[in-house]
Design a protein around this motif. Structure first.
Motif, mmCIF file in Angstrom:
data_model
loop_
_atom_site.group_PDB
_atom_site.id
_atom_site.type_symbol
_atom_site.label_atom_id
_atom_site.label_comp_id
_atom_site.label_asym_id
_atom_site.label_seq_id
_atom_site.Cartn_x
_atom_site.Cartn_y
_atom_site.Cartn_z
ATOM 1 N N SER A 112 -0.676 -14.682 1.577
ATOM 2 C CA SER A 112 -0.009 -15.836 0.967
ATOM 3 C C SER A 112 0.245 -16.914 2.016
ATOM 4 C CB SER A 112 1.316 -15.405 0.331
ATOM 5 O OG SER A 112 1.107 -14.464 -0.695
ATOM 6 N N LYS A 113 0.712 -16.490 3.177
ATOM 7 C CA LYS A 113 0.970 -17.450 4.258
ATOM 8 C C LYS A 113 -0.318 -18.147 4.681
ATOM 9 C CE LYS A 113 3.160 -17.948 8.790
ATOM 10 N NZ LYS A 113 3.774 -17.235 9.940
ATOM 11 N N ASP A 114 -1.408 -17.387 4.791
ATOM 12 C CA ASP A 114 -2.688 -17.978 5.174
ATOM 13 C C ASP A 114 -3.169 -19.006 4.151
ATOM 14 O OD1 ASP A 114 -2.690 -16.394 7.419
ATOM 15 O OD2 ASP A 114 -4.252 -15.008 6.717
ATOM 16 N N ALA A 115 -2.784 -18.816 2.886
ATOM 17 C CA ALA A 115 -3.155 -19.758 1.825
ATOM 18 C C ALA A 115 -2.236 -20.980 1.792
ATOM 19 C CB ALA A 115 -3.131 -19.062 0.467
ATOM 20 N N GLY A 116 -1.203 -20.973 2.632
ATOM 21 C CA GLY A 116 -0.284 -22.106 2.680
ATOM 22 C C GLY A 116 0.889 -21.985 1.743
ATOM 23 N N THR A 117 1.094 -20.795 1.196
ATOM 24 C CA THR A 117 2.223 -20.585 0.297
ATOM 25 C C THR A 117 3.056 -19.403 0.786
ATOM 26 O OG1 THR A 117 2.880 -20.374 -2.022
ATOM 27 C CG2 THR A 117 0.882 -19.201 -1.351
ATOM 28 N N ILE A 118 3.847 -18.833 -0.108
ATOM 29 C CA ILE A 118 4.759 -17.772 0.315
ATOM 30 C C ILE A 118 4.715 -16.615 -0.672
ATOM 31 C CG2 ILE A 118 6.819 -18.636 -0.894
ATOM 32 C CD1 ILE A 118 8.339 -18.082 1.786
ATOM 33 N N GLY A 119 4.876 -15.403 -0.147
ATOM 34 C CA GLY A 119 4.877 -14.216 -0.982
ATOM 35 C C GLY A 119 6.246 -13.580 -1.041
ATOM 36 N N MET A 120 6.469 -12.821 -2.090
ATOM 37 C CA MET A 120 7.720 -12.097 -2.258
ATOM 38 C C MET A 120 7.467 -10.606 -2.093
ATOM 39 S SD MET A 120 9.427 -13.985 -5.547
ATOM 40 C CE MET A 120 9.852 -15.726 -5.515
ATOM 41 N N CYS A 121 8.433 -9.903 -1.529
ATOM 42 C CA CYS A 121 8.357 -8.444 -1.493
ATOM 43 C C CYS A 121 9.341 -7.884 -2.500
ATOM 44 C CB CYS A 121 8.645 -7.911 -0.090
ATOM 45 S SG CYS A 121 10.378 -7.969 0.427
ATOM 46 N N GLY A 122 9.091 -6.651 -2.941
ATOM 47 C CA GLY A 122 9.940 -6.040 -3.953
ATOM 48 C C GLY A 122 10.652 -4.809 -3.431
ATOM 49 N N ASP A 123 11.232 -4.084 -4.349
ATOM 50 C CA ASP A 123 12.076 -2.932 -4.052
ATOM 51 C C ASP A 123 11.615 -1.795 -4.966
ATOM 52 O OD1 ASP A 123 14.192 -1.342 -3.185
ATOM 53 O OD2 ASP A 123 15.678 -2.339 -4.450
ATOM 54 N N GLY A 124 12.022 -0.567 -4.659
ATOM 55 C CA GLY A 124 11.647 0.548 -5.508
ATOM 56 C C GLY A 124 12.406 1.806 -5.156
ATOM 57 N N GLY A 125 12.087 2.881 -5.855
ATOM 58 C CA GLY A 125 12.795 4.137 -5.664
ATOM 59 C C GLY A 125 12.607 4.740 -4.294
ATOM 60 N N ASP A 126 11.451 4.542 -3.681
ATOM 61 C CA ASP A 126 11.184 5.027 -2.330
ATOM 62 C C ASP A 126 11.622 3.954 -1.339
ATOM 63 O OD1 ASP A 126 10.055 5.784 0.111
ATOM 64 O OD2 ASP A 126 8.323 6.717 -0.851
ATOM 65 N N PRO A 127 12.477 4.269 -0.367
ATOM 66 C CA PRO A 127 12.939 3.274 0.605
ATOM 67 C C PRO A 127 11.811 2.547 1.315
ATOM 68 C CG PRO A 127 14.208 5.297 0.831
ATOM 69 C CD PRO A 127 13.093 5.600 -0.124
ATOM 70 N N VAL A 128 10.635 3.175 1.410
ATOM 71 C CA VAL A 128 9.526 2.544 2.128
ATOM 72 C C VAL A 128 9.084 1.241 1.460
ATOM 73 C CG1 VAL A 128 7.593 3.678 0.920
ATOM 74 C CG2 VAL A 128 7.349 3.051 3.320
ATOM 75 N N PHE A 129 9.331 1.113 0.149
ATOM 76 C CA PHE A 129 8.917 -0.103 -0.554
ATOM 77 C C PHE A 129 9.607 -1.334 0.040
ATOM 78 C CE2 PHE A 129 8.069 2.256 -4.840
ATOM 79 C CZ PHE A 129 7.041 2.953 -4.229
ATOM 80 N N TYR A 130 10.913 -1.305 0.045
ATOM 81 C CA TYR A 130 11.667 -2.469 0.520
ATOM 82 C C TYR A 130 11.541 -2.621 2.032
ATOM 83 C CZ TYR A 130 15.453 -5.899 0.716
ATOM 84 O OH TYR A 130 16.194 -7.039 0.920
ATOM 85 N N GLU A 131 11.592 -1.502 2.739
ATOM 86 C CA GLU A 131 11.489 -1.553 4.204
ATOM 87 C C GLU A 131 10.141 -2.137 4.636
ATOM 88 O OE1 GLU A 131 12.145 2.483 5.343
ATOM 89 O OE2 GLU A 131 14.285 2.450 4.801
ATOM 90 N N SER A 132 9.078 -1.761 3.941
ATOM 91 C CA SER A 132 7.752 -2.297 4.267
ATOM 92 C C SER A 132 7.692 -3.798 4.015
ATOM 93 C CB SER A 132 6.672 -1.594 3.438
ATOM 94 O OG SER A 132 6.591 -0.232 3.754
ATOM 95 N N GLY A 133 8.344 -4.235 2.937
ATOM 96 C CA GLY A 133 8.372 -5.659 2.624
ATOM 97 C C GLY A 133 9.062 -6.466 3.708
ATOM 98 N N LEU A 134 10.220 -5.977 4.150
ATOM 99 C CA LEU A 134 10.952 -6.691 5.205
ATOM 100 C C LEU A 134 10.182 -6.670 6.515
ATOM 101 C CD1 LEU A 134 14.699 -5.731 4.628
ATOM 102 C CD2 LEU A 134 13.369 -7.615 3.670
ATOM 103 N N LYS A 135 9.514 -5.569 6.787
ATOM 104 C CA LYS A 135 8.690 -5.485 7.998
ATOM 105 C C LYS A 135 7.570 -6.527 7.947
ATOM 106 C CE LYS A 135 6.041 -2.115 10.735
ATOM 107 N NZ LYS A 135 5.562 -0.710 10.790
ATOM 108 N N ALA A 136 6.960 -6.678 6.783
ATOM 109 C CA ALA A 136 5.891 -7.669 6.618
ATOM 110 C C ALA A 136 6.429 -9.084 6.783
ATOM 111 C CB ALA A 136 5.237 -7.506 5.251
ATOM 112 N N ILE A 137 7.598 -9.345 6.203
ATOM 113 C CA ILE A 137 8.204 -10.673 6.336
ATOM 114 C C ILE A 137 8.529 -10.982 7.800
ATOM 115 C CG2 ILE A 137 10.299 -12.000 5.816
ATOM 116 C CD1 ILE A 137 10.252 -10.739 3.011
ATOM 117 N N LYS A 138 9.085 -10.001 8.476
ATOM 118 C CA LYS A 138 9.429 -10.191 9.894
ATOM 119 C C LYS A 138 8.181 -10.448 10.722
ATOM 120 C CE LYS A 138 12.553 -8.311 13.370
ATOM 121 N NZ LYS A 138 13.506 -7.207 13.678
#
Length: 338
Positions: A112-138
């Protein structure tokens, strides 16, 4: 890499989970939740597509909109297009697992960033979902938005603070995830929120707060009242409640109530730049794209996501030329044939 190649590869990688239909309208995958389909009869997913398809556009070619500007600014970020990647999780159980959760969300955020826009990360029952999203954002210097499931407030507040630490642009909850089946299956109950609970959450955030999953005028007004900075008009891709209207059916009434008081995103059934134009003309400030981004990710990695988003952006620009819109602010109800 072109879209045909991306779809062929995605069809291979998503086999058994998504058919990558030529027309992604929810008919072939009715009731496939977990999976990529709509809940129950699939009518809510289908309604998003049908509501958009019924809208006709006014063709105009006597004007000076020769090179439309499709850029926007959201939460202090200049974006090349009014098209963002929706929060998506479940690469393992909804999409077959050919891409890990961590790899998938990194592809979405970075593509999304490479396309000039922004992406959203989500959440889920497994902690890895949200943690992976924040890691990607960072990893992208905070270029992303974190969306949290409607858990208990103390759990949400912890995740808000984590999003702040990751440098996210904004944070929010997909309140339309209340009662989500997959969350319950993973022992992570979610539910609706009162106005007081929402006020508490928003008071705890230093970031702009988004309420995703607003489908009525009264709840849009509540979002303004409690201090949210944005809403997403969304029925969760038709994956929560059967027999809801399509987003394009409710968006105009919501926009008439709160346009200008709060940022309005529309999410549901976007398959082309023409669909983007329709949502903007109905009152949205920007749109979110979900399933096409999944196809891009599984068919071509971050380059695939970039290709999908940039193709929609080019289609939007072409549609604006043919409807006489020189920039995003000039898109209004005059575009729509009534």
């Amino acid at each position: 890499m072109d879209l045909k190649e991306i779809k062929e590869k995605a069809r291979e990688n998503l086999k058994g989970y998504c058919r990558v239909c030529n027309i992604c309208d929810g008919r072939a995958c009715r009731g496939e939740v977990p999976g990529m389909g709509g809940i129950g009869t699939g009518s809510s997913f289908i309604a998003n597509i049908e509501a958009l398809s019924k809208i006709r556009l006014n063709l105009r070619t006597i004007h000076d909109a020769k090179d439309p500007d499709i850029s926007i600014e959201i939460f202090g970020k200049k974006l090349a297009m009014p098209i963002l990647a929706a929060p998506i999780t479940g690469a393992s159980y909804n999409m077959g697992g050919k891409i890990s959760e961590e790899e998938f969300i990194h592809i979405v955020i970075s593509g999304s960033k490479d396309a000039g826009t922004i992406g959203m990360c989500g959440d889920g029952g497994d902690p890895v979902f949200y943690e992976s999203g924040l890691k990607a954002i960072k990893s992208q210097q905070g270029h992303g938005i974190a969306i949290i499931k409607p858990r208990r407030n103390d759990e949400i507040i912890k995740r808000i603070k984590d999003a702040e630490s990751a440098g996210a642009v904004a944070v929010g909850i997909d309140i339309d995830g209340a009662g989500l089946i997959t969350m319950s299956l993973m022992g992570q109950p979610v539910g609706p929120k009162t106005k007081q609970e929402l006020k508490e959450l928003i008071s705890q955030s230093r970031l702009p707060f988004i309420l995703k999953g607003v489908m009525t005028e009264d709840e849009a007004e509540i979002a303004v009242e409690v201090g949210a900075k944005a809403i997403v008009v969304s029925n969760h891709g038709g994956r929560i409640l059967d027999h809801t209207p399509g987003v394009a059916e409710v968006l105009p009434r919501i926009a008439r109530k709160v346009k200008g008081e709060i940022l309005i995103f529309a999410d549901g059934g976007v398959r082309s730049g023409v669909d983007v134009l329709k949502y903007l003309a109905l009152g949205a400030d920007a749109v979110l794209v979900g399933r096409p981004v999944i196809i891009g990710a599984f068919g071509g990695g971050k380059e695939g996501v970039k290709v999908v988003l940039e193709k929609m952006a080019q289609e939007l620009k072409q549609a604006m030329i043919l409807t006489g819109c020189k920039d995003i602010k000039s898109i209004d109800e005059r575009v729509i044939y009534k």
